[in-house]
Design a protein around this motif. Structure first.
Motif, PDB file in Angstrom:
ATOM      1  N   LEU A 151     -11.093  43.511 -18.003  1.00 29.28           N
ATOM      2  CA  LEU A 151     -10.139  42.542 -18.566  1.00 29.28           C
ATOM      3  C   LEU A 151     -10.006  42.607 -20.085  1.00 29.28           C
ATOM      4  O   LEU A 151      -9.146  41.944 -20.660  1.00 29.28           O
ATOM      5  N   GLY A 152     -10.880  43.390 -20.710  1.00 30.54           N
ATOM      6  CA  GLY A 152     -10.973  43.351 -22.173  1.00 30.54           C
ATOM      7  C   GLY A 152      -9.749  43.881 -22.903  1.00 30.54           C
ATOM      8  O   GLY A 152      -9.624  43.683 -24.115  1.00 30.54           O
ATOM      9  N   ASP A 153      -8.837  44.531 -22.180  1.00 27.25           N
ATOM     10  CA  ASP A 153      -7.614  44.984 -22.861  1.00 27.25           C
ATOM     11  C   ASP A 153      -6.646  43.825 -23.072  1.00 27.25           C
ATOM     12  O   ASP A 153      -5.771  43.893 -23.909  1.00 27.25           O
ATOM     13  N   ARG A 154      -6.810  42.742 -22.307  1.00 23.57           N
ATOM     14  CA  ARG A 154      -5.873  41.618 -22.476  1.00 23.57           C
ATOM     15  C   ARG A 154      -6.560  40.299 -22.786  1.00 23.57           C
ATOM     16  O   ARG A 154      -5.907  39.322 -23.111  1.00 23.57           O
ATOM     17  N   VAL A 155      -7.887  40.253 -22.623  1.00 28.00           N
ATOM     18  CA  VAL A 155      -8.634  39.045 -23.005  1.00 28.00           C
ATOM     19  C   VAL A 155      -9.376  39.350 -24.290  1.00 28.00           C
ATOM     20  O   VAL A 155     -10.157  40.300 -24.349  1.00 28.00           O
ATOM     21  N   ARG A 156      -9.139  38.562 -25.325  1.00 25.37           N
ATOM     22  CA  ARG A 156      -9.763  38.810 -26.624  1.00 25.37           C
ATOM     23  C   ARG A 156     -10.974  37.911 -26.871  1.00 25.37           C
ATOM     24  O   ARG A 156     -11.856  38.247 -27.640  1.00 25.37           O
TER      25      ARG A 156
END
Ligand code: FCB
Length: 475
Positions: free
Chosen positions: A164-169
């Motif tokens: 998810l780290g590409d869209r959750v910062r």
């Protein structure tokens, strides 16, 4: 679903900085339901709820508020409120059912859909990786008192971060390690319901170690993302200036606040607390390098604030004692020597004393005494036993609570405290742990029989605060 009606109010008297996050918070087991769907495994809360006498009325989170199936409606509600951020938790047993191995694709897909819906609505996702729902298999192997659980947590976190780290910062690792360790393993009021004081201390250390290892694992994959943990902090007052009362306040502040803040932000457990804990073999759990791992840089600290405790160290009439999270099963805080006494303040429906000055105290103390870190209120709110009347909930008490606490935040910001956001607990009424469905914290009322959502007066009030970027002059 009924939408939020916006009311007109005067211009704000307490404006918050541009970019301040206006949020609401929830947690997976409290809202999702779908406990046996799409490969989700059992958690310690599923087991605990099925143990007679543990949860009020034998209730559980099997269905909860069915957010798993209704998340799109719930995101629409958030958009209607004008939330700019939403704090939720990821269910470990939904995405990694046994607590080991590859992720369950159907589970991670759910969070991908949720995150995409939030982003589409312009709401920043703020997931927490552990809000108390340990996979049951890991508890069967010993649970948080076992060091391996911290490594399992880091593995799970690394995989979720990669997915998810590409869209959750913005990420929070653990929620309220105090509750997970001490209510779970010392007083037994929360899952897994064990009453083992020495084990509860090891659990606390491993939760903190898990936090540090998780940040390392996630940061390695997405160095630009932001990481932190959410701790529950209290303001603590001695009942008098007598030495025994001052010492009781030191002890409780030590176990409640400093035991978590010091390793996280300073890289050491407080020396006085270690002395209090002598004889419980706590130090043997701490291995070389652990404190550096726990103390690695974080980008933000989440503060969950609800109340102030007043404590006494003098013997007194037991009937004057007020209920507290430190039960008689917690000898490690010297509970035989500490009484929680009535501070003389009004209480919420939980019996928790209302004291917004305590929030100001907690914020300014962090700023004054600890190394600088961005702060967020990740939970703050009031629970009541309330019902719909004429199709709505006139929750003026909740509005007064939120208003007072937001004013305390505003004052702290004006004094230089780097507070950057506020998440009220909670978006929706939900499963309140050992209290079952009896206590409601939501801005939005949920009819548990029909799952109908109806915004309370507080939802309209909060929407107006967000729209105006500050508090209205309604006094
Ligand atoms: C906090 C929990 C949250 C909720 C509130 C009322 O301790 O983190 O899940 O139950 O209390």
């Amino acid at each position: 679903m009924t939408s939020v009606q916006h009311s007109n109010s005067a211009s704000p008297v307490a404006a918050f900085p541009a970019g301040f996050r206006w949020g609401a918070a929830t947690a997976a087991y409290q809202i999702e339901g779908a406990a046996a769907e799409d490969g989700r495994g059992p958690s310690i809360w599923d087991t605990f709820c099925r143990t007679p006498g543990k949860v009020l009325n034998g209730e559980n989170g099997d269905v909860a508020v069915d957010h798993y199936h209704r998340f799109r409606d719930d995101v629409a509600l958030m958009a209607d409120l004008g939330l700019t951020a939403y704090r939720f938790s990821i269910s470990w047993p939904r995405v990694q059912p046994s607590g080991a191995g590859k992720l369950n694709q159907a589970g991670i897909d759910f969070y991908q859909r949720l995150v995409d819906a939030l982003l589409e609505a312009g709401i920043e996702p703020w997931p927490t990786l552990y809000h108390w729902d340990l996979p049951q298999e890991l508890e069967d192997a010993g649970g948080w008192p076992e060091r391996d659980t911290a490594y399992r947590f880091a593995d799970y976190a690394g995989q979720v971060g990669a997915a998810l780290g590409d869209r959750v910062r913005q990420w929070m690792t653990i929620n309220e390690p105090w509750c997970a360790a001490f209510l779970g393993y010392a007083s037994g009021e929360h899952a897994p319901g064990r009453r083992e004081p020495a084990a509860s201390l090891r659990a606390a250390h491993h939760l903190m170690l898990g936090h540090g290892l998780a940040v390392e694992a996630m940061r390695a994959r997405h160095p630009d993302n932001r990481f932190g943990a959410a701790v529950n902090l209290y303001a603590i007052s001695p009942a008098s200036q007598l030495e025994a009362d001052l010492d009781a306040a030191r002890r409780i502040d030590g176990m409640q606040n400093r035991f978590f803040l010091d390793p996280l932000l300073r890289g050491a457990y407080p020396a006085d607390v270690l002395t209090d804990l002598e004889g419980l073999d706590f130090d043997v759990a701490i291995k070389e390098g652990d404190l550096a791992t726990i103390n690695q840089p974080i980008d933000q600290l989440g503060i969950n604030y609800y109340s102030r405790f007043t404590v006494s160290g003098t013997p007194g009439d037991a009937t004057q004692a007020v209920s507290s999270p430190f039960s008689s099963h917690s000898p490690w805080v010297g509970s035989d020597r500490v009484r929680f006494v009535d501070g003389g303040r009004p209480v919420t429906g939980m019996g928790w004393e209302i004291d917004e000055s305590g929030l100001h105290e907690v914020l300014t103390r962090l700023h004054r005494e600890y190394p600088p870190v961005s702060l967020y209120i990740t939970e703050n709110g009031a629970g009541y036993d309330e019902a719909l009347t004429d199709g709505t909930v006139n929750d003026g008490e909740r509005i007064a609570y939120l208003d007072a606490h937001l004013r305390a935040c505003h004052t702290a910001i004006a004094e230089g405290v780097p507070l950057q956001g506020y998440f009220t607990w909670s978006l929706l009424d939900n499963f309140e742990w050992a209290w079952g469905y009896s206590k409601r914290f939501g801005l939005v009322h949920v009819d548990y029989a029909t799952q109908r959502r109806v915004p309370k007066d507080s939802a309209r009030w909060y929407a107006a605060v967000i729209r105006q970027g500050g508090l209205p002059d309604h006094r």
